[in-house]
Design an enzyme around this catalytic site. Structure first.
Site, short mmCIF file in Angstrom:
data_model
loop_
_atom_site.label_atom_id
_atom_site.label_comp_id
_atom_site.label_asym_id
_atom_site.label_seq_id
_atom_site.Cartn_x
_atom_site.Cartn_y
_atom_site.Cartn_z
N LEU A 1 23.22 -28.68 -8.59
CA LEU A 1 24.02 -28.09 -9.65
C LEU A 1 25.49 -28.14 -9.27
O LEU A 1 25.85 -28.02 -8.10
CB LEU A 1 23.61 -26.62 -9.87
CG LEU A 1 22.22 -26.39 -10.46
CD1 LEU A 1 21.93 -24.91 -10.50
CD2 LEU A 1 22.12 -26.99 -11.84
N ASP A 2 26.34 -28.30 -10.25
CA ASP A 2 27.78 -28.31 -10.04
C ASP A 2 28.23 -26.92 -9.60
O ASP A 2 27.57 -25.92 -9.83
CB ASP A 2 28.47 -28.73 -11.34
CG ASP A 2 29.95 -28.94 -11.16
OD1 ASP A 2 30.72 -28.44 -11.99
OD2 ASP A 2 30.34 -29.60 -10.18
#
Length: 112
Positions: A91-92
């Site tokens: 995930l960013d």
């Protein structure tokens, strides 16, 4: 002994995924290493000792049980020095949500 499994971890926004993975790995290692260790092995050693004889004391070899120092926790270190935790997806930093982590052979199972 092996640890296998998949973990669903919530990743808040503003935290990078490697920090979440490292935190889970650190806590798993701390929990595994805090478990009770087996007692050290005992070896029989023959040490000089005095035995009461008829006339006076005689110097003989007396069998004694001594712990093996190689089994001591300070010598051998923690039972689990590292644990391989992988990320199923990344995930960013700005995103939040459920983050998939896996241990050992689950690394290749999660990609199927």
């Amino acid at each position: 002994m092996a640890l296998h499994g998949l973990f669903a971890v919530y990743k808040p926004a503003g935290v990078a995924w490697p920090r979440v993975r490292d935190a889970v790995e650190t806590r798993l290692l701390a929990g595994l290493n805090s478990l009770q260790q087996r007692p050290p092995r005992q070896h029989v050693r023959f040490l000089p000792g005095f035995v009461e004889g008829e006339a006076d004391k005689e110097l003989t070899l007396v069998p004694t049980y001594l712990p093996v120092l190689a089994d001591h926790l300070l010598v051998k270190g923690p039972r689990f020095p590292r644990l391989k935790v992988g990320a199923g997806h990344r995930l960013d930093v700005k995103s939040s949500g459920v983050f998939g982590l896996h241990c050992s052979w689950s690394v290749w199972q999660s990609h199927r």
